[in-house]
Design a protein around this motif. Structure first.
Motif, PDB file in Angstrom:
ATOM      1  N   PRO A 130       0.783  -1.023   0.359  1.00  0.00           N
ATOM      2  CA  PRO A 130       0.226   0.283  -0.177  1.00  0.00           C
ATOM      3  C   PRO A 130       0.814   0.954   0.243  1.00  0.00           C
ATOM      4  O   PRO A 130       0.765   1.895   0.966  1.00  0.00           O
ATOM      5  N   SER A 131       1.699   1.758  -1.143  1.00  0.00           N
ATOM      6  CA  SER A 131       2.705   3.148  -1.060  1.00  0.00           C
ATOM      7  C   SER A 131       1.371   3.876  -1.249  1.00  0.00           C
ATOM      8  O   SER A 131       0.722   4.454  -1.637  1.00  0.00           O
ATOM      9  N   PRO A 132       1.721   4.768  -0.262  1.00  0.00           N
ATOM     10  CA  PRO A 132       1.329   6.232   0.002  1.00  0.00           C
ATOM     11  C   PRO A 132       0.877   7.059  -1.825  1.00  0.00           C
ATOM     12  O   PRO A 132       0.666   7.838  -1.902  1.00  0.00           O
ATOM     13  N   ASP A 133       2.275   6.590  -2.399  1.00  0.00           N
ATOM     14  CA  ASP A 133       2.310   7.262  -3.979  1.00  0.00           C
ATOM     15  C   ASP A 133       2.093   7.209  -4.684  1.00  0.00           C
ATOM     16  O   ASP A 133       1.789   7.534  -5.647  1.00  0.00           O
ATOM     17  N   TYR A 134       0.800   5.618  -4.738  1.00  0.00           N
ATOM     18  CA  TYR A 134       0.318   5.434  -5.377  1.00  0.00           C
ATOM     19  C   TYR A 134      -0.997   6.027  -6.611  1.00  0.00           C
ATOM     20  O   TYR A 134      -1.716   6.259  -5.079  1.00  0.00           O
ATOM     21  N   GLY A 135      -1.279   6.473  -7.228  1.00  0.00           N
ATOM     22  CA  GLY A 135      -2.243   7.209  -7.137  1.00  0.00           C
ATOM     23  C   GLY A 135      -2.378   8.137  -8.324  1.00  0.00           C
ATOM     24  O   GLY A 135      -1.974   7.874  -9.591  1.00  0.00           O
ATOM     25  N   LYS A 136      -2.700   9.176  -8.464  1.00  0.00           N
ATOM     26  CA  LYS A 136      -3.604   9.822  -9.705  1.00  0.00           C
ATOM     27  C   LYS A 136      -1.688  11.270  -9.362  1.00  0.00           C
ATOM     28  O   LYS A 136      -2.875  12.417  -9.947  1.00  0.00           O
ATOM     29  N   TYR A 150       1.553  11.405  -9.068  1.00  0.00           N
ATOM     30  CA  TYR A 150       2.190  11.356 -10.026  1.00  0.00           C
ATOM     31  C   TYR A 150       2.646  10.401 -10.967  1.00  0.00           C
ATOM     32  O   TYR A 150       2.203   9.347 -11.367  1.00  0.00           O
ATOM     33  N   LEU A 151       3.613  11.222 -12.174  1.00  0.00           N
ATOM     34  CA  LEU A 151       3.435  10.185 -13.272  1.00  0.00           C
ATOM     35  C   LEU A 151       5.370   8.958 -13.909  1.00  0.00           C
ATOM     36  O   LEU A 151       5.676   9.084 -12.975  1.00  0.00           O
ATOM     37  N   VAL A 152       4.806   7.948 -13.997  1.00  0.00           N
ATOM     38  CA  VAL A 152       6.200   7.003 -14.705  1.00  0.00           C
ATOM     39  C   VAL A 152       7.669   7.881 -15.356  1.00  0.00           C
ATOM     40  O   VAL A 152       7.031   8.231 -16.270  1.00  0.00           O
ATOM     41  N   VAL A 153       8.112   7.660 -15.153  1.00  0.00           N
ATOM     42  CA  VAL A 153       9.403   8.085 -15.644  1.00  0.00           C
ATOM     43  C   VAL A 153      10.050   6.682 -15.682  1.00  0.00           C
ATOM     44  O   VAL A 153      10.931   6.013 -14.563  1.00  0.00           O
ATOM     45  N   ARG A 154      10.533   6.548 -17.338  1.00  0.00           N
ATOM     46  CA  ARG A 154      11.613   5.584 -17.478  1.00  0.00           C
ATOM     47  C   ARG A 154      13.187   5.815 -17.691  1.00  0.00           C
ATOM     48  O   ARG A 154      13.316   6.452 -18.428  1.00  0.00           O
ATOM     49  N   GLY A 155      14.302   4.691 -17.870  1.00  0.00           N
ATOM     50  CA  GLY A 155      15.180   4.595 -18.315  1.00  0.00           C
ATOM     51  C   GLY A 155      16.753   5.178 -17.484  1.00  0.00           C
ATOM     52  O   GLY A 155      17.836   5.323 -18.534  1.00  0.00           O
ATOM     53  N   LEU A 156      16.541   5.405 -16.712  1.00  0.00           N
ATOM     54  CA  LEU A 156      17.928   6.202 -15.356  1.00  0.00           C
ATOM     55  C   LEU A 156      18.677   7.243 -16.459  1.00  0.00           C
ATOM     56  O   LEU A 156      18.096   8.079 -17.781  1.00  0.00           O
ATOM     57  N   SER A 157      18.989   8.101 -15.593  1.00  0.00           N
ATOM     58  CA  SER A 157      19.892   9.134 -16.706  1.00  0.00           C
ATOM     59  C   SER A 157      21.699   9.355 -16.528  1.00  0.00           C
ATOM     60  O   SER A 157      21.917   8.477 -15.486  1.00  0.00           O
ATOM     61  N   TYR A 158      21.900   9.531 -17.192  1.00  0.00           N
ATOM     62  CA  TYR A 158      23.941  10.175 -16.544  1.00  0.00           C
ATOM     63  C   TYR A 158      23.508  10.195 -15.613  1.00  0.00           C
ATOM     64  O   TYR A 158      25.551  10.457 -15.173  1.00  0.00           O
ATOM     65  N   LEU A 159      22.738  10.853 -14.728  1.00  0.00           N
ATOM     66  CA  LEU A 159      23.479  11.660 -13.109  1.00  0.00           C
ATOM     67  C   LEU A 159      24.165  10.742 -11.893  1.00  0.00           C
ATOM     68  O   LEU A 159      23.872  10.809 -11.081  1.00  0.00           O
ATOM     69  N   GLY A 160      23.335   9.260 -12.664  1.00  0.00           N
ATOM     70  CA  GLY A 160      23.684   7.994 -11.527  1.00  0.00           C
ATOM     71  C   GLY A 160      22.850   7.590 -10.734  1.00  0.00           C
ATOM     72  O   GLY A 160      21.364   8.020 -10.979  1.00  0.00           O
ATOM     73  N   VAL A 161      22.891   7.122  -9.400  1.00  0.00           N
ATOM     74  CA  VAL A 161      21.968   6.686  -8.644  1.00  0.00           C
ATOM     75  C   VAL A 161      22.050   7.277  -7.495  1.00  0.00           C
ATOM     76  O   VAL A 161      21.092   6.745  -6.055  1.00  0.00           O
ATOM     77  N   GLY A 162      22.499   8.809  -7.185  1.00  0.00           N
ATOM     78  CA  GLY A 162      22.998   8.434  -4.917  1.00  0.00           C
ATOM     79  C   GLY A 162      24.261   8.190  -4.424  1.00  0.00           C
ATOM     80  O   GLY A 162      24.906   7.749  -5.240  1.00  0.00           O
ATOM     81  N   SER A 179       6.596  14.527 -10.227  1.00  0.00           N
ATOM     82  CA  SER A 179       5.181  15.172 -10.500  1.00  0.00           C
ATOM     83  C   SER A 179       5.202  15.414 -12.058  1.00  0.00           C
ATOM     84  O   SER A 179       6.470  15.426 -12.691  1.00  0.00           O
ATOM     85  N   PRO A 180       4.366  15.824 -12.193  1.00  0.00           N
ATOM     86  CA  PRO A 180       4.097  15.829 -13.879  1.00  0.00           C
ATOM     87  C   PRO A 180       4.195  17.504 -13.931  1.00  0.00           C
ATOM     88  O   PRO A 180       4.645  17.715 -15.526  1.00  0.00           O
ATOM     89  N   PHE A 181       4.402  17.918 -13.139  1.00  0.00           N
ATOM     90  CA  PHE A 181       5.209  19.068 -13.749  1.00  0.00           C
ATOM     91  C   PHE A 181       5.963  19.644 -12.960  1.00  0.00           C
ATOM     92  O   PHE A 181       7.389  20.891 -13.816  1.00  0.00           O
ATOM     93  N   ALA A 182       7.104  18.596 -12.655  1.00  0.00           N
ATOM     94  CA  ALA A 182       8.694  18.956 -12.652  1.00  0.00           C
ATOM     95  C   ALA A 182       8.996  19.064 -14.342  1.00  0.00           C
ATOM     96  O   ALA A 182       8.464  18.473 -14.782  1.00  0.00           O
ATOM     97  N   ARG A 183      10.653  20.045 -13.626  1.00  0.00           N
ATOM     98  CA  ARG A 183      11.971  19.885 -14.976  1.00  0.00           C
ATOM     99  C   ARG A 183      12.181  19.576 -14.403  1.00  0.00           C
ATOM    100  O   ARG A 183      12.852  20.965 -13.290  1.00  0.00           O
ATOM    101  N   LYS A 184      13.368  18.854 -14.961  1.00  0.00           N
ATOM    102  CA  LYS A 184      14.522  18.057 -14.288  1.00  0.00           C
ATOM    103  C   LYS A 184      15.418  18.357 -15.445  1.00  0.00           C
ATOM    104  O   LYS A 184      15.232  18.111 -16.239  1.00  0.00           O
ATOM    105  N   LYS A 185      16.742  18.603 -15.050  1.00  0.00           N
ATOM    106  CA  LYS A 185      17.847  18.661 -16.093  1.00  0.00           C
ATOM    107  C   LYS A 185      17.909  17.372 -16.716  1.00  0.00           C
ATOM    108  O   LYS A 185      18.876  16.960 -18.098  1.00  0.00           O
TER     109      LYS A 185
END
Length: 210
Positions: A136-142, A144-156, A180-186
């Motif tokens: 029961p993740s509290p993040d499930y629902g409408k 957030y949206l899904v992003v796929r594919g990883l990026s060049y920045l690594g994993v933390g 978030s669908p409003f997020a703009r990330k580099k």
């Protein structure tokens, strides 16, 4: 979708440019880099303008895994050199976006490039639980949206001994993140898909001349 392609769209529609451009045009020499700093609505607007759409999560994963369900787009063994992913957990090690198509070794069975690394990609799905998932993740629902594919920045922040293992896990074609669908990330961009035309299409009837 590259900076150059997005600029053509922006000029034609007067759409807001990505913040990283610092002006109405992308920085010189960056035309072949994937466009980033775009939110879900920017991506969807571009896709509609070119007569396409964003892929669903299922479509994205199928394009990456191929008919045999590979773990990675390039096969079942992790390969540092098949994608633009950070090799080091150190922030001091500079890693940058690369031109689209720079890692042909990572091409999927269907000939799709850059599905892992370079930039995360928006898909057309809310962050929902998979069927039969009872967590029961509290993040499930409408929210957030899904992003796929990883990026060049690594994993933390991970210890050096664990870093490669974590990168390999997050490089799997089945891995997903939420945003978030409003997020703009580099390090978040997108790709488009187009529905395949039917094999047989009924031709419109010609009007009879009177």
């Amino acid at each position: 979708v590259t900076n150059r392609q997005f600029e053509i769209f922006r000029q034609a529609t007067d759409h807001k440019p990505p913040g990283s451009w610092r002006g109405p045009k992308f920085p010189g020499g960056d035309g072949d880099l994937p466009v980033t700093n775009v939110n879900f609505y920017d991506a969807a607007a571009y896709a509609e303008w070119v007569g396409k759409r964003l892929p669903t999560e299922v479509e994205w994963e199928k394009a990456a895994r191929g008919p045999l369900g590979n773990i990675f787009p390039w096969g079942n063994d992790f390969n540092w050199d098949a994608a633009n992913i950070s090799h080091s957990p150190k922030k001091s090690v500079r890693h940058q976006l690369q031109p689209v198509g720079s890692f042909p070794e990572g091409t999927s069975h269907y000939g799709v490039e850059d599905m892992i690394g370079n930039a995360w990609e928006w898909v057309w799905d809310y962050y929902l639980a998979y069927p039969e998932n009872e967590y029961p993740s509290p993040d499930y629902g409408k929210k957030y949206l899904v992003v796929r594919g990883l990026s060049y920045l690594g994993v933390g922040h991970f210890p050096k001994k664990s870093y490669k293992k974590v990168v390999a896990l997050k490089s799997r074609a089945s891995y997903r993140e939420k945003l978030s669908p409003f997020a703009r990330k580099k390090d978040v961009g997108f790709r488009c898909v187009k529905d395949k035309a039917p094999l047989f299409q009924k031709r419109p009837e010609k009007k009879k001349e009177i």
